[in-house]
Design a protein around this motif. Sequence first.
Motif, PDB file in Angstrom:
ATOM      1  N   ALA A 104      -5.296 -16.248 -14.989  1.00  0.00           N
ATOM      2  CA  ALA A 104      -4.470 -15.051 -14.848  1.00  0.00           C
ATOM      3  C   ALA A 104      -4.713 -14.421 -13.478  1.00  0.00           C
ATOM      4  O   ALA A 104      -4.357 -13.280 -13.247  1.00  0.00           O
ATOM      5  CB  ALA A 104      -4.804 -14.062 -15.963  1.00  0.00           C
ATOM      6  N   GLY A 105      -5.307 -15.194 -12.590  1.00  0.00           N
ATOM      7  CA  GLY A 105      -5.687 -14.686 -11.281  1.00  0.00           C
ATOM      8  C   GLY A 105      -4.536 -14.186 -10.439  1.00  0.00           C
ATOM      9  O   GLY A 105      -4.640 -13.137  -9.799  1.00  0.00           O
ATOM     10  N   GLU A 106      -3.430 -14.923 -10.404  1.00  0.00           N
ATOM     11  CA  GLU A 106      -2.290 -14.483  -9.587  1.00  0.00           C
ATOM     12  C   GLU A 106      -1.785 -13.125 -10.038  1.00  0.00           C
ATOM     13  O   GLU A 106      -1.471 -12.264  -9.206  1.00  0.00           O
ATOM     14  CB  GLU A 106      -1.161 -15.512  -9.653  1.00  0.00           C
ATOM     15  N   GLU A 107      -1.694 -12.940 -11.349  1.00  0.00           N
ATOM     16  CA  GLU A 107      -1.233 -11.651 -11.874  1.00  0.00           C
ATOM     17  C   GLU A 107      -2.212 -10.541 -11.520  1.00  0.00           C
ATOM     18  O   GLU A 107      -1.803  -9.429 -11.176  1.00  0.00           O
ATOM     19  CB  GLU A 107      -1.049 -11.728 -13.391  1.00  0.00           C
ATOM     20  N   ALA A 108      -3.503 -10.837 -11.588  1.00  0.00           N
ATOM     21  CA  ALA A 108      -4.517  -9.834 -11.284  1.00  0.00           C
ATOM     22  C   ALA A 108      -4.487  -9.458  -9.805  1.00  0.00           C
ATOM     23  O   ALA A 108      -4.602  -8.279  -9.453  1.00  0.00           O
ATOM     24  CB  ALA A 108      -5.899 -10.355 -11.675  1.00  0.00           C
ATOM     25  N   VAL A 109      -4.313 -10.441  -8.931  1.00  0.00           N
ATOM     26  CA  VAL A 109      -4.249 -10.179  -7.492  1.00  0.00           C
ATOM     27  C   VAL A 109      -3.003  -9.350  -7.170  1.00  0.00           C
ATOM     28  O   VAL A 109      -3.056  -8.399  -6.381  1.00  0.00           O
ATOM     29  CB  VAL A 109      -4.263 -11.504  -6.698  1.00  0.00           C
ATOM     30  N   GLU A 110      -1.891  -9.683  -7.791  1.00  0.00           N
ATOM     31  CA  GLU A 110      -0.650  -8.933  -7.557  1.00  0.00           C
ATOM     32  C   GLU A 110      -0.767  -7.493  -8.072  1.00  0.00           C
ATOM     33  O   GLU A 110      -0.307  -6.554  -7.411  1.00  0.00           O
ATOM     34  CB  GLU A 110       0.534  -9.642  -8.214  1.00  0.00           C
TER      35      GLU A 110
ATOM     36  N   VAL B 141      -5.698  -4.578  -1.438  1.00  0.00           N
ATOM     37  CA  VAL B 141      -5.379  -5.895  -0.895  1.00  0.00           C
ATOM     38  C   VAL B 141      -6.680  -6.680  -0.761  1.00  0.00           C
ATOM     39  O   VAL B 141      -7.576  -6.294  -0.004  1.00  0.00           O
ATOM     40  CB  VAL B 141      -4.664  -5.784   0.469  1.00  0.00           C
ATOM     41  N   LEU B 142      -6.789  -7.754  -1.510  1.00  0.00           N
ATOM     42  CA  LEU B 142      -8.019  -8.551  -1.535  1.00  0.00           C
ATOM     43  C   LEU B 142      -8.056  -9.557  -0.396  1.00  0.00           C
ATOM     44  O   LEU B 142      -7.023 -10.100   0.009  1.00  0.00           O
ATOM     45  CB  LEU B 142      -8.126  -9.293  -2.868  1.00  0.00           C
ATOM     46  N   ASP B 143      -9.242  -9.814   0.105  1.00  0.00           N
ATOM     47  CA  ASP B 143      -9.446 -10.911   1.049  1.00  0.00           C
ATOM     48  C   ASP B 143      -9.255 -12.222   0.301  1.00  0.00           C
ATOM     49  O   ASP B 143      -9.312 -12.252  -0.941  1.00  0.00           O
ATOM     50  CB  ASP B 143     -10.858 -10.865   1.641  1.00  0.00           C
ATOM     51  N   ASP B 144      -9.086 -13.311   1.043  1.00  0.00           N
ATOM     52  CA  ASP B 144      -8.875 -14.615   0.402  1.00  0.00           C
ATOM     53  C   ASP B 144     -10.008 -14.978  -0.545  1.00  0.00           C
ATOM     54  O   ASP B 144      -9.772 -15.452  -1.650  1.00  0.00           O
ATOM     55  CB  ASP B 144      -8.710 -15.712   1.458  1.00  0.00           C
ATOM     56  N   TRP B 145     -11.258 -14.774  -0.116  1.00  0.00           N
ATOM     57  CA  TRP B 145     -12.382 -15.153  -0.969  1.00  0.00           C
ATOM     58  C   TRP B 145     -12.427 -14.288  -2.216  1.00  0.00           C
ATOM     59  O   TRP B 145     -12.810 -14.767  -3.290  1.00  0.00           O
ATOM     60  CB  TRP B 145     -13.712 -15.091  -0.206  1.00  0.00           C
TER      61      TRP B 145
END
Length: 90
Positions: free
Chosen positions: A13-19, A27-31
């Motif tokens: 569910a990472g993409e949803e959490a990042v969005e 805004v999260l860094d790549d890592w």
Amino acid sequence: MFLNLPAVRLGSAGEEAVELARLAGLVLDDWQAWFLSEMLQVQSDGRWSAFEAAMVMPRQNGKGGVLEARQLFGLFLGGEKLAVHTAHEF
């Protein structure tokens, strides 16, 4: 670096959490986005692949941002009823 990931990881569910974090102004860094996505990996039965996740790093290097994004996910998308946030020495 020490990295130990569960063998059974079928989706995240990472993409949803990042969005969601981005929509909240975080805004999260790549890592950070990568770590959050790994934290939110699931098994075929829908349960989390990992019972717990840990980051060990010096102060003020972005751990808090990952935690904020994870707690936003749990509150708004994950249907979690309890979130415990603590700080202590490893």
